[in-house]
Design a protein around this motif. Sequence first.
Motif, PDB file in Angstrom:
ATOM      1  N   ALA A 298     -11.437  19.477  36.473  1.00 51.69           N
ATOM      2  CA  ALA A 298     -10.630  20.421  35.699  1.00 51.69           C
ATOM      3  C   ALA A 298      -9.209  20.512  36.233  1.00 51.69           C
ATOM      4  O   ALA A 298      -8.307  20.955  35.531  1.00 51.69           O
ATOM      5  CB  ALA A 298     -11.279  21.802  35.714  1.00 51.69           C
ATOM      6  N   GLY A 299      -8.987  20.095  37.472  1.00 50.10           N
ATOM      7  CA  GLY A 299      -7.662  20.111  38.086  1.00 50.10           C
ATOM      8  C   GLY A 299      -7.776  20.010  39.584  1.00 50.10           C
ATOM      9  O   GLY A 299      -8.869  20.043  40.158  1.00 50.10           O
ATOM     10  N   LEU A 300      -6.633  19.883  40.241  1.00 50.03           N
ATOM     11  CA  LEU A 300      -6.635  19.744  41.698  1.00 50.03           C
ATOM     12  C   LEU A 300      -7.260  20.955  42.370  1.00 50.03           C
ATOM     13  O   LEU A 300      -8.084  20.832  43.279  1.00 50.03           O
ATOM     14  CB  LEU A 300      -5.205  19.545  42.207  1.00 50.03           C
ATOM     15  CG  LEU A 300      -5.031  19.450  43.721  1.00 50.03           C
ATOM     16  CD1 LEU A 300      -5.709  18.198  44.263  1.00 50.03           C
ATOM     17  CD2 LEU A 300      -3.556  19.476  44.099  1.00 50.03           C
ATOM     18  N   CYS A 301      -6.878  22.171  41.936  1.00 54.62           N
ATOM     19  CA  CYS A 301      -7.398  23.380  42.567  1.00 54.62           C
ATOM     20  C   CYS A 301      -7.099  24.559  41.650  1.00 54.62           C
ATOM     21  O   CYS A 301      -6.299  24.460  40.723  1.00 54.62           O
ATOM     22  CB  CYS A 301      -6.791  23.603  43.949  1.00 54.62           C
ATOM     23  SG  CYS A 301      -4.993  23.429  44.014  1.00 54.62           S
ATOM     24  N   LEU A 302      -7.753  25.688  41.918  1.00 49.22           N
ATOM     25  CA  LEU A 302      -7.583  26.879  41.089  1.00 49.22           C
ATOM     26  C   LEU A 302      -7.680  28.116  41.969  1.00 49.22           C
ATOM     27  O   LEU A 302      -8.382  28.118  42.980  1.00 49.22           O
ATOM     28  CB  LEU A 302      -8.673  26.930  40.004  1.00 49.22           C
ATOM     29  CG  LEU A 302      -8.614  28.124  39.053  1.00 49.22           C
ATOM     30  CD1 LEU A 302      -7.471  27.954  38.064  1.00 49.22           C
ATOM     31  CD2 LEU A 302      -9.920  28.265  38.289  1.00 49.22           C
ATOM     32  N   ARG A 303      -6.976  29.181  41.573  1.00 49.91           N
ATOM     33  CA  ARG A 303      -6.994  30.459  42.296  1.00 49.91           C
ATOM     34  C   ARG A 303      -6.623  30.284  43.762  1.00 49.91           C
ATOM     35  O   ARG A 303      -7.160  30.949  44.637  1.00 49.91           O
ATOM     36  CB  ARG A 303      -8.354  31.132  42.163  1.00 49.91           C
ATOM     37  CG  ARG A 303      -8.663  31.561  40.735  1.00 49.91           C
ATOM     38  CD  ARG A 303      -9.931  32.375  40.654  1.00 49.91           C
ATOM     39  NE  ARG A 303     -10.168  32.743  39.260  1.00 49.91           N
ATOM     40  CZ  ARG A 303     -11.259  33.340  38.834  1.00 49.91           C
ATOM     41  NH1 ARG A 303     -12.208  33.655  39.690  1.00 49.91           N
ATOM     42  NH2 ARG A 303     -11.402  33.645  37.558  1.00 49.91           N
ATOM     43  N   THR A 304      -5.712  29.397  44.010  1.00 44.11           N
ATOM     44  CA  THR A 304      -5.396  29.040  45.377  1.00 44.11           C
ATOM     45  C   THR A 304      -4.515  30.069  46.069  1.00 44.11           C
ATOM     46  O   THR A 304      -3.635  30.665  45.465  1.00 44.11           O
ATOM     47  CB  THR A 304      -4.651  27.692  45.399  1.00 44.11           C
ATOM     48  OG1 THR A 304      -3.646  27.739  44.379  1.00 44.11           O
ATOM     49  CG2 THR A 304      -5.585  26.553  45.106  1.00 44.11           C
ATOM     50  N   GLY A 305      -4.745  30.229  47.353  1.00 43.78           N
ATOM     51  CA  GLY A 305      -3.864  30.982  48.218  1.00 43.78           C
ATOM     52  C   GLY A 305      -3.534  30.101  49.404  1.00 43.78           C
ATOM     53  O   GLY A 305      -4.410  29.807  50.220  1.00 43.78           O
ATOM     54  N   VAL A 306      -2.287  29.645  49.489  1.00 48.05           N
ATOM     55  CA  VAL A 306      -1.913  28.662  50.506  1.00 48.05           C
ATOM     56  C   VAL A 306      -0.660  29.125  51.234  1.00 48.05           C
ATOM     57  O   VAL A 306       0.363  29.433  50.606  1.00 48.05           O
ATOM     58  CB  VAL A 306      -1.645  27.275  49.891  1.00 48.05           C
ATOM     59  CG1 VAL A 306      -1.286  26.267  50.982  1.00 48.05           C
ATOM     60  CG2 VAL A 306      -2.850  26.782  49.113  1.00 48.05           C
ATOM     61  N   TRP A 307      -0.729  29.171  52.538  1.00 43.52           N
ATOM     62  CA  TRP A 307       0.429  29.421  53.386  1.00 43.52           C
ATOM     63  C   TRP A 307       0.680  28.143  54.163  1.00 43.52           C
ATOM     64  O   TRP A 307      -0.117  27.726  54.973  1.00 43.52           O
ATOM     65  CB  TRP A 307       0.149  30.596  54.333  1.00 43.52           C
ATOM     66  CG  TRP A 307       1.264  30.921  55.272  1.00 43.52           C
ATOM     67  CD1 TRP A 307       1.589  30.261  56.411  1.00 43.52           C
ATOM     68  CD2 TRP A 307       2.217  31.986  55.143  1.00 43.52           C
ATOM     69  NE1 TRP A 307       2.679  30.836  57.008  1.00 43.52           N
ATOM     70  CE2 TRP A 307       3.083  31.905  56.256  1.00 43.52           C
ATOM     71  CE3 TRP A 307       2.417  32.991  54.209  1.00 43.52           C
ATOM     72  CZ2 TRP A 307       4.124  32.798  56.460  1.00 43.52           C
ATOM     73  CZ3 TRP A 307       3.451  33.873  54.420  1.00 43.52           C
ATOM     74  CH2 TRP A 307       4.303  33.784  55.522  1.00 43.52           C
TER      75      TRP A 307
END
Length: 526
Positions: A298-307
Amino acid sequence: MGTRWTRRGALALGGGLAVAGIGVGAAGRGPAAAPPPSPPFPSADAARRAGWTVVTDLGAIGDGVSRPLSSLYPTLDAARREHPAAVGLDDELDGAAIQSAVDSGADRVYYPPGRFVHNAAIRVRSGQRHLGAGPGTVLVNNRVRARPVDLPDAHTFEIGNIHPVAMLAGSAQSWATRPLAPVAAGSRTVSLAAPLGGARVAVGDIVMIRSDGVPTAAGRFGVTYDFEMWNRVTAVDPATGRIDLELPVPRDIVAAPAPAEVLAGPTLCLNDGVDLTTGRPWSIVQDVEIGHLAVESAGLCLRTGVWRGWFHDLLVTGENMIGFNALVQSTVEAVDGTFTSRMIEIKHASHDSTLRRIRGVYRAAPGAPPAPAISIGEQSFGCAFEDIACRIGPECRETVRAVELSSPDLRFRGTVQHFGQGGNSQVWAVKSNDLPANPPARISLELTVRSRGGLRSYGVIGGEVARPSDPRDVTLSLDQQSRGAPPVAGVEVLHGSAIRVVRDVGDRPCAVAAPGAELPQGTASC
């Protein structure tokens, strides 16, 4: 997979256009410098010698064949003895083995050439690096999305987990919140106005500094926050309630009634919530790298939280190519792919990040939800988008725009080919948002547009109804031409102020303004 891979992201766009760099200045504060991307290993043995955990050593096969755990293990308990993260016997062996590698404590995970089948998003941990061998390493998520809970699992990776429901005051899924004293722009220190109580905050934690503003329009699901910024704690003084932050807060945050749009704030938000549909804890991962992979999902990632993330040298085939809910001090570069709904979606206070050399081609798919191909909004700020190329062909029958920007301090430079046959009346928009104290401002848009004839205008500034969140301080550099009858105007200003055109070439280098709106500076009236 329908696209041609090259390591640095040169996707054949069927008559792609070079983007002219004329030096429009960056609008944002600029992202933190990122390290150079890791090169691919020549072999799995080379990765092992360098100390990397190789997924095939933990049971992954990578031959593209679906192998549910039920074909190998009589019970779930038996499967979990080798793959503790297994949820059910319908889990794919490759996915279970990859998750075992991720959960082993390894900080470096290597994927050798092959087609690895999984049916749940791979949950990345902080401090991890995930590298493949290039386009010959393919991750295939074969999950069929029948329920809302399937959406995040249908993507390739789960990298953190942030969702707007967590920000709603009083929600059962909400974060722990504590009031703060007023915050001055540029400050790296905040002071608690009430004790933390049972909530916990420690050095290294990611927190949110937030103010709550006017909710979105009545009857719509929406969030109530008006400004938000992710930040990292560098010091805590429990005696005084002082908390030091890594990044300066870019604006004043005061409590109601000044400004009148703010209902409550400033607020410190601490993570203690769970996802509404999956029940997984909210999280932001730190210091991760993903590169040299092809993904089909569906895609690389979803709902991501990245620092501080580094995503590079990727080939993505899916409904969505790139989507980040919170992308902070991160870099995404050299990504090619195809999409049926969204190419790039950046939201929920993503800031101080760069996306560059991104190439996407629209592919029609029955049932795919129509959406802007590129959407940057919802409190994001201080981001740069460089060398972005999007192609939407005539097979697109939906009413969609190619580019929508609705957040402040953005720089966008790219090429758009939009030949869709839907009812779209513009190719791009710098649009108003629902956030009165955080309007789209200080935006630099340098765009080359090629489109079909019959449009109302190439681009639009603002919305149909005047509001405090209308765009202001927007700099445009445009090269726009259509195949067929050109539109009435190159730019249509509905509502907005301080709109400047520094370059306008093509078949309609002029603008129109709605009654009461300002004609862009530096352009003639059509």
